[in-house]
Design an enzyme around this catalytic site. Structure first.
Site, PDB file in Angstrom:
ATOM      1  N   HIS A   1       0.820  -1.216   0.000  1.00  0.00           N
ATOM      2  CA  HIS A   1       0.000   0.000   0.000  1.00  0.00           C
ATOM      3  C   HIS A   1       0.853   1.265   0.000  1.00  0.00           C
ATOM      4  O   HIS A   1       0.329   2.373  -0.227  1.00  0.00           O
ATOM      5  CB  HIS A   1      -0.920   0.003   1.226  1.00  0.00           C
ATOM      6  CG  HIS A   1      -2.330   0.376   0.897  1.00  0.00           C
ATOM      7  ND1 HIS A   1      -2.652   1.435   0.076  1.00  0.00           N
ATOM      8  CD2 HIS A   1      -3.510  -0.160   1.270  1.00  0.00           C
ATOM      9  CE1 HIS A   1      -3.962   1.538  -0.037  1.00  0.00           C
ATOM     10  NE2 HIS A   1      -4.525   0.574   0.677  1.00  0.00           N
TER      11      HIS A   1
ATOM     12  N   ASP B   1      -2.397   3.112  -4.297  1.00  0.00           N
ATOM     13  CA  ASP B   1      -3.634   3.039  -3.531  1.00  0.00           C
ATOM     14  C   ASP B   1      -4.555   2.003  -4.152  1.00  0.00           C
ATOM     15  O   ASP B   1      -4.227   1.347  -5.140  1.00  0.00           O
ATOM     16  CB  ASP B   1      -4.314   4.409  -3.451  1.00  0.00           C
ATOM     17  CG  ASP B   1      -4.564   4.999  -4.833  1.00  0.00           C
ATOM     18  OD1 ASP B   1      -4.657   4.223  -5.810  1.00  0.00           O
ATOM     19  OD2 ASP B   1      -4.674   6.232  -4.942  1.00  0.00           O
TER      20      ASP B   1
END
Length: 454
Positions: free
Chosen positions: A425, A429
């Site tokens: 992450h 995104d």
């Protein structure tokens, strides 16, 4: 491959006939890839044996792979510095050989100028000598000298006499499939028709590697067994733990209708039976196309002091998870973006065979930028795998099974699979990850759509 200078030391001694001999000690050379130690799997020679220049004398297992180590000196083996199962460091003594001292016309024995760990030495003389030895062995019907530890263990477990097995590998090397075939038809097992001593080699005993000695078990209660993590298993454990500590991962998934993908595979096999393309190759081609559209996932995060640096890779090192007798390994198809689908299929097949035979080189196991994990071969639908550190993502593919599916408003039976994407992450995104996975899913459901991007 890298040429390493000969690491050795010389001392003088007298042979049994009184002639002055020179003892040369060869130390474990630099194994590359930052490796600092190796475990001795099995010796190919014993004290008192005569070895030639560049003969493979020992199999060692590193954190990357099992490799064969040749000795650059010729002579009689004086000392083996370490038993099977021992771990030695790079630069530590490995083997000592004694050879006649230099005469008036020059050195008494030849020696090579470099050591290529896992490949022998790189000079043309050695290549000719290796081909000559393989040809001689093949003509005599004997077993080749080179036999990987995995294949050797497989032969021992099935009771296969390797002297009666014809190798299908380069230069007559016996591969795993050769042993399995021999075990299946019973022609080379102890229960079949074993080869008599010297019969297949014209009276010369073939070079069958001895089985490594059993290791003494660690004292433990009868209800437990304890075994230290070493070699590849230890490397896997360290890497997975590092990934869990450093990478904040997330997983997204989607069910797909893979009917058209299976049909595409079948059509390609019919059109070009001599160039087989499997589902893994088609999924690899789709993955490479998706990384071209979403380059954020073809990346890694590195530490630069206290800073984190995002590294985006221009080429795709497509790794794929392969289960072997030695544990899970991830061979890498380098520059996958430059390969055609048929070339990609051929490289996947080569690396898979090498993984099963235990002959992957360190280069085959490094340089990955993205991993494809077909865990469907284990009969499972989904998974949330651990990212192969330091990569940024991993695409998982579940089994393909017949399920009810709505097509054009009607219920039909289709071949359905689940795709999952586990991603770092920090790198992207959910929008990028979802876009990547949706593109892969669309290509699986309509593989002809790839033609628009070729």
């Amino acid at each position: 491959m890298t040429d390493y200078p000969i690491p050795s030391a010389e001392t003088g001694s007298s042979g049994q006939d009184g002639a002055q001999a020179v003892e040369r000690t060869f130390v474990l050379p630099d194994l590359g890839e930052g490796l600092t130690e190796a475990e001795i799997v099995a010796w190919r020679v014993a004290v008192g044996d005569e070895v030639g220049v560049d003969d493979v004398v020992v199999d060692v297992e590193t954190a990357k792979a099992t490799v064969e180590v040749p000795c650059p000196h010729a002579g009689r083996v004086v000392t083996l510095h370490g038993a099977a199962g021992a771990t030695i460091e790079v630069g530590a003594p490995l083997i000592t050989v004694a050879a006649p001292a230099a005469g008036p016309s020059g050195p008494g024995t030849a020696e090579s100028g470099a050591v290529l760990v896992g490949y022998g030495t790189g000079n043309a003389t050695l290549a000719r000598r290796s081909r000559g030895r393989a040809a001689t062995a093949a003509a005599a019907g004997g077993a080749p000298r080179v036999l990987s530890p995995v294949v050797r263990r497989l032969a021992r477990d099935h009771g296969v006499d390797v002297r009666a097995v014809s190798g299908s590998g380069p230069g007559g090397v016996i591969l795993r499939r050769d042993v399995e075939a021999a075990a299946g038809n019973g022609t080379a097992t102890s229960n079949g028709t074993p080869v008599a001593h010297g019969a297949a080699t014209g009276g010369v005993e073939p070079a069958v590697l001895p089985a490594p000695p059993e290791r003494a078990p660690h004292p433990a209660p009868s209800s437990q067994s304890r075994e230290p993590l070493r070699g590849v298993r230890r490397a896997i454990a360290d890497k997975l733990a590092l990934s869990r500590r450093e990478i904040p991962d997330a997983t997204t998934w989607v069910d797909v209708d893979a009917t058209a993908l299976v049909e595409a595979r079948d059509a390609l096999r019919t059109a070009a039976p001599d160039r087989p393309v499997g589902l893994l190759a088609l999924l690899g081609r789709i993955t490479v196309a998706a990384l071209t559209r979403f380059p954020e996932l073809n990346a890694s995060v590195e530490h630069d002091g206290d800073d984190l640096v995002l590294v985006r890779h221009r080429s795709v090192g497509l790794g794929f998870a392969a289960q072997t007798d030695r544990g899970l390994v991830v061979p890498v198809v380098h520059d996958a973006q430059d390969l055609s689908t048929a070339e990609l299929a051929a490289e996947l097949a080569r690396l898979t065979d090498a993984a099963r035979a235990g002959t992957l080189t360190p280069a085959d196991l490094t340089g990955g930028t993205f991993t494809l994990n077909n865990y469907g071969v284990f009969g499972v639908d989904g998974s949330t795998p651990i990212i192969n550190h330091p990569e940024a993502a991993l695409l998982g593919v579940g089994r393909i099974v017949d399920k009810p599916w709505v097509v054009d408003g009607r219920l039909a039976v289709r071949k359905v699979s689940q795709l999952s994407l586990t991603f770092d992450h920090r790198v992207c995104d959910g929008g990028v990850a979802g876009g990547f996975l949706r593109y892969v899913a669309d290509c699986v459901e309509s593989p002809l759509g790839l033609l628009l991007d070729l």
